[in-house]
Design an enzyme around this catalytic site. Structure first.
Site, PDB file in Angstrom:
ATOM      1  CD  GLU A 138       2.170   8.198 -15.484  1.00 44.93           C
ATOM      2  OE1 GLU A 138       1.975   7.617 -16.554  1.00 44.93           O
ATOM      3  OE2 GLU A 138       2.425   7.598 -14.421  1.00 44.93           O
ATOM      4  N   GLY A 177      -1.531  12.918  -9.923  1.00 53.78           N
ATOM      5  CA  GLY A 177      -2.973  12.731  -9.726  1.00 53.78           C
ATOM      6  C   GLY A 177      -3.401  13.560  -8.533  1.00 53.78           C
ATOM      7  NE  ARG A 225      -5.502   8.720   0.597  1.00 54.70           N
ATOM      8  CZ  ARG A 225      -4.626   9.252   1.422  1.00 54.70           C
ATOM      9  NH1 ARG A 225      -5.025  10.117   2.344  1.00 54.70           N
ATOM     10  NH2 ARG A 225      -3.364   8.964   1.342  1.00 54.70           N
ATOM     11  CB  CYS A 261     -21.999  -2.101  10.780  1.00 57.00           C
ATOM     12  SG  CYS A 261     -23.650  -1.456  10.815  1.00 57.00           S
ATOM     13  CD  GLU A 262     -15.841  -2.729   9.225  1.00 63.86           C
ATOM     14  OE1 GLU A 262     -14.796  -2.833   9.893  1.00 63.86           O
ATOM     15  OE2 GLU A 262     -16.221  -3.566   8.414  1.00 63.86           O
ATOM     16  CE1 TYR A 310      -5.377   7.479  -6.519  1.00 64.26           C
ATOM     17  CE2 TYR A 310      -4.274   9.249  -5.342  1.00 64.26           C
ATOM     18  CZ  TYR A 310      -4.350   8.394  -6.427  1.00 64.26           C
ATOM     19  OH  TYR A 310      -3.409   8.465  -7.417  1.00 64.26           O
TER      20      TYR A 310
END
Ligand SMILES: Cc1ncc(COP(=O)(O)O)c(C=O)c1O
Ligand SMILES: N[C@@H](CCCC[NH3+])C(=O)O
Length: 479
Positions: free
Chosen positions: A306, A308, A353, A384-385, A414
């Site tokens: 599988e 991805g 990520r 705002c980080e 992702y």
């Protein structure tokens, strides 16, 4: 790569296998994908923009198919839709003849609406709801990968209710610790997925399912984690899974015919990462299963994998526009130096990520050539980080400025699928490109109307507050 005596900023990174395969350079030193100038795509579709190289994705699907076909005649390839799924991708994967792994009702709905045949889907997840399972069984999903005793009971109940006998696989936990980030390792004992073989849960799950006439147990599933480079973890897991199949045969006299080895093959985000070629992975996996099946004296099971990330990750880049360039003096024990913060118009909402896993990636100035010497930069988003950092340390040309376009490579997996509306930013569009074809918008950019569409005070159908201080204006409470 030089243009009129000036160098493109990205030419020397082409060979590392990081950018989409169709990436090239325009005559005046900008980046193109499948012949499409990224400046034109930015002007037409806006930024941030995911640019997906269709042929790259299709080629990789073919490579996985032929790699496994060359070592076994019984292996199915399922694309793991969690990496990135939309109608167009589902249709392309279908046309390639691959299966599809879905893990929520949302992924299932998108796949079904795209026309993807339900019988070529597997349905995963550690907490599927009754509603999700009912939809899956009603639509004839190929296999349900069960992950808990509650789920076995639920599926059996729904199967009896609607009169079907679904194919079931058991997700095994095999005590294999994959060499990857902790948050994406999934087969060691102390995590939420699967039935442990070591503590006997997996054996009890087999018994539970065999006792239920509404369920058809066809095999077992393993998935050790994601972004894994070596074959050893996969081989160990395959070996233990076959050992479990041997135990089942010895205990119950039945040969479960299918073994799904999951996904997890890593890709290169930076030039120093070396993914295993799929031909090698296929050869080693099939050899490991064959020798374990011989040892256990069981028939060779039909295999499934599988992938991805390995299929869709490298096909896509994210295109951003630079908004601000801010040199900051950093003082540390060794003295001081300048770090230049380059802010782009997206960030952790379209690529979480780096913030989530400390992941890193490759970026370049793609809208013009330059001769300016590189400077030490930090690529940051607009949220705002302080932790909204896309790339902690990267070299960009010293003349990088507002209005430039920068691209981040290998963002197909992702990224858009994990995107959020943090700070109420609309999620970016995805445009697919292919040589000699017009670009195709496969997901449009969200609008401000999309953002307020679920806000029950701001939607046009709802009463808009008159601004008074009461909690809300009308409606009877409980009597
Ligand atoms: C069950 C299962 N299969 C397949 C995948 C796909 O993984 P990857 O994108 O790393 O190939 C995942 C995600 O880790 C998964 O949980
Ligand atoms: N979201 C993870 C991978 C999880 C895979 C799904 N089980 C990543 O970005 O690497």
């Amino acid at each position: 790569m030089t243009t009129l005596g000036r160098r493109s900023h990205f030419g020397n990174t082409f060979d590392a296998g990081i950018w989409p395969r169709g990436t090239g350079c325009t005559g005046d030193g900008a980046m193109s994908v499948a012949g499409h100038d990224l400046r034109t795509l930015a002007a037409e579709f806006g930024t941030p923009l995911f640019v997906l190289d269709h042929d790259d994705l299709i080629e990789r699907c073919g490579e996985w198919e032929s790699a496994f076909a060359s070592v076994t005649d019984s292996c199915d390839i399922y694309y793991a839709g969690k990496a990135f799924l939309c109608g167009a991708v589902a249709q392309w994967i279908n046309a390639e003849g691959l299966g599809l792994d879905v893990c929520t009702g949302g992924e299932l709905a998108v796949a079904l609406r795209s026309g993807f045949p339900a019988d070529r889907m597997t349905f995963h997840g550690n907490n599927k709801s009754v509603g999700e399972l009912r939809t899956a069984l009603n639509s004839g999903v190929g296999k349900i990968i069960v992950d808990s005793f509650e789920e076995i009971e639920r599926v059996a109940g729904i199967a009896a209710e609607i009169g079907v006998r679904p194919k079931i696989m058991i997700r095994l936990t095999l005590g294999v610790r994959a060499r990857t980030h902790d948050a994406i390792a999934t087969a060691h004992e102390d995590q939420k997925f699967g039935f442990s073989v070591a503590d006997g849960s997996a054996g009890r799950a087999v018994e539970e399912i065999l006792h239920r006439p509404d369920l058809h147990l066809v095999g077992v599933h393993t998935h050790i984690g994601s972004q894994i480079f070596g074959a050893e973890g996969f081989m160990l897991s395959a070996d233990r899974a076959v050992n479990f199949l041997g135990d089942v045969q010895r205990a119950h006299g039945i040969a479960l015919g299918e073994l799904n080895l999951g996904g997890g093959a890593g890709i290169a985000y930076t030039a120093d990462e070396n993914p295993l070629p799929v031909s090698k992975l296929a050869g080693e996996l099939v050899a490991a299963v064959t020798s374990a099946a011989n040892r256990e004296n069981i028939p060779m099971p039909r295999l499934a994998v599988e992938p991805g990330r390995a299929l869709i990750g490298p096909s896509t880049l994210t295109l951003y526009e630079v908004g601000t360039v801010k040199p900051v003096t950093v003082r540390d024990a060794g003295g001081s130096f300048t770090r230049t913060y380059v802010s782009v118009d997206g960030g952790m909402s379209d690529n979480m990520r780096p913030a989530l896993y400390g992941a890193t990636c490759t970026s370049a100035l793609v809208s013009r050539p330059t001769n300016a010497p590189d400077i030490m930069c930090r690529l940051v988003g607009k949220h705002c980080e302080a932790g909204d950092i896309l790339i902690r340390d990267l070299m960009l040309p010293g003349d990088v400025q507002a209005g430039d376009l920068v691209a981040v490579a290998a963002t197909g997996a992702y990224n858009r699928s994990m995107a959020s509306n943090y700070n109420l930013v609309p999620r970016p569009a995805v445009v697919a490109v292919a040589r000699d074809l017009a670009p195709r918008l496969i997901i449009r950019r969200e609008t401000l109307d999309d953002l307020v569409s679920t806000d029950m005070t701001l939607t046009s159908e709802c009463e808009v507050s008159d601004g008074s201080a009461v909690r809300w204006s009308s409606g009877a409470g409980p009597s």
